[in-house]
Scaffold this active site. Sequence first.
Site, short mmCIF file in Angstrom:
data_model
loop_
_atom_site.label_atom_id
_atom_site.label_comp_id
_atom_site.label_asym_id
_atom_site.label_seq_id
_atom_site.Cartn_x
_atom_site.Cartn_y
_atom_site.Cartn_z
N GLY A 175 0.76 -1.24 0.00
CA GLY A 175 0.00 0.00 0.00
C GLY A 175 0.78 1.28 0.00
N CYS B 150 -11.25 4.03 -29.80
CA CYS B 150 -12.52 4.72 -30.04
C CYS B 150 -13.34 4.92 -28.78
CB CYS B 150 -13.31 3.94 -31.08
SG CYS B 150 -12.35 3.73 -32.57
N GLU B 151 -12.84 5.72 -27.88
CA GLU B 151 -13.55 6.08 -26.65
C GLU B 151 -13.07 7.46 -26.23
OE1 GLU B 151 -14.84 3.74 -23.84
OE2 GLU B 151 -14.44 1.81 -24.80
N GLU C 211 3.86 -6.82 1.85
CA GLU C 211 3.43 -7.13 0.47
C GLU C 211 3.45 -5.89 -0.42
OE1 GLU C 211 -0.57 -8.53 0.99
OE2 GLU C 211 0.02 -10.36 2.03
N ARG D 178 -4.87 3.26 -16.38
CA ARG D 178 -5.06 3.99 -15.13
C ARG D 178 -5.69 5.38 -15.29
NH1 ARG D 178 -1.75 5.28 -11.81
NH2 ARG D 178 -2.79 4.52 -9.96
N1 LLP Z 1 -1.55 -7.03 -0.91
C1 LLP Z 1 -2.83 -7.12 -1.26
C2 LLP Z 1 -3.69 -8.10 -0.58
C3 LLP Z 1 -3.35 -6.30 -2.27
O1 LLP Z 1 -4.62 -6.39 -2.61
C4 LLP Z 1 -2.49 -5.37 -2.91
C5 LLP Z 1 -2.99 -4.50 -3.98
C6 LLP Z 1 -1.15 -5.32 -2.52
C7 LLP Z 1 -0.71 -6.16 -1.50
C8 LLP Z 1 -0.17 -4.38 -3.13
O2 LLP Z 1 -0.50 -3.04 -2.92
P1 LLP Z 1 0.49 -1.88 -3.36
O3 LLP Z 1 1.72 -1.98 -2.49
O4 LLP Z 1 0.83 -2.07 -4.78
O5 LLP Z 1 -0.27 -0.64 -3.11
N2 LLP Z 1 -4.84 -1.10 -9.93
C9 LLP Z 1 -4.72 -0.12 -8.87
C10 LLP Z 1 -4.12 -0.69 -7.61
C11 LLP Z 1 -4.85 -1.90 -7.08
C12 LLP Z 1 -4.20 -2.48 -5.84
C13 LLP Z 1 -4.77 -3.81 -5.53
N3 LLP Z 1 -4.19 -4.49 -4.41
C14 LLP Z 1 -3.93 1.06 -9.43
O6 LLP Z 1 -3.56 1.05 -10.59
O7 LLP Z 1 -3.68 2.03 -8.71
#
Ligand code: LLP
Length: 414
Positions: A239, A342-343, A273, A312
């Site tokens: 996160g 085309c959007e 993570e 994104r």
């Molecule tokens: N752990 C779990 C259980 C998760 O669901 C996620 C991300 C992470 C770790 C990793 O999170 P990070 O460190 O990358 O913030 N597509 C979206 C982001 C979706 C995140 C989903 N889960 C975007 O492009 O911003």
Amino acid sequence: MNAFAYRDGVLQAELVSLIDIAARFGTPCWVYSRAALETALDEFQQELRGFDALVCYAVKANSNLAVLDVFARRGAGFDIVSGGELQRVLAAGANPRQIVFSGVGKTAAEMELALRIGILCFNVESAAELERLDRIAGQLGKIAPISLRVNPDVDAGTHPYISTGLKENKFGVAYDEALALYRQAASLANLQVTGIDCHIGSQLLDPAPFSEALDKVLLLVDQLAADGIALRHIDLGGGLGIRYRDEEVPTVKAYLRPMLDKLKERQLQVLLEPGRRLVGNAGLLLTRVEYLKPGEVRNFAIVDAAMNDLARPALYGSWHDIVAVVPRQTTSSTWEIVGPVCESGDFLGRGRELALAAGDLLAILSAGAYSMAMSSNYNSRPRAPEVMVDGGAVHLVRRRETVAELYALEQRLP
Ligand code: LLP
């Protein structure tokens, strides 16, 4: 570290000119820096020195085998969310004992695969999932190591689509139900309770909610211990945000220190993570201006990358900096940087001040995370190649798709 910098007026990836990459591999093209990936992982690993800790890279952010390989070589584990990601990390050389399996919808087949391989932990998200996992482990004669993903109900203050730690989200088990569920898990013959897990959202720029969530999780850890359920590890999820534009981004130290201070007296292995923070600023999308279309209300620069490559901006209204590979000294105008799809939502950047001419190369920055990983073939557009730069060397780590490949799985009627 900035792996992408100008030299003699030309944007480089490490020691390689992006003009050369475009000439060799065509555009659009994803460009990653190995050094940037390694530096990002090092930041975490250095901060965690002295702790029994494991960084489990969230594969969903960028699952290219070469990216996984860079991390596996440096001792990272992996956070996966599907059988597909499991097979990928194994193909990249991951150690099964360093894999955690997250996700709300694990299928029986995925559980079976992970049990046979012998992963470190299943992060379980519901009572129904506990039961299914117990049954499948029993059928295989295995014991499944589990943690519960607890929903600490804290507001992470991020985009609603990527905020996951609130009661209203589909993720995790409700905080108030966690104790009862842990007791149930402990009573199931084919499960072994080993940890606790939480993940509150993505692109978080304030360390406070992480700490707040940890306090709540630690309260549960103590209640469980009093109940005779001793945990071996705590998984703090991912996160941590990155700078896309001008955000104030916490250092890895500012993010981790307050949490590690709370954990140092405890005999708990620490799992993390991170996804975006490890890869987001280690990649860019190289694209070429096809046409300039100045207009009365707006000026459009139509480039050869599109929303199918980088979703994104269309999906979340996200900002990615867009810069010229060779900036011009002429006067700039305000451009909508759009793709050929085309959007009307097919934009990569809006209202950008740039001096442009048709044929110019642009770099869409901070495109290492959730970029290629979320790309599609919409409008029958072959996905762009991925290259990884390593000092002065460039490795093609995924070649461009061909159009024939796009319909290779399809058939005309008999
Ligand atoms: N752990 C779990 C259980 C998760 O669901 C996620 C991300 C992470 C770790 C990793 O999170 P990070 O460190 O990358 O913030 N597509 C979206 C982001 C979706 C995140 C989903 N889960 C975007 O492009 O911003």
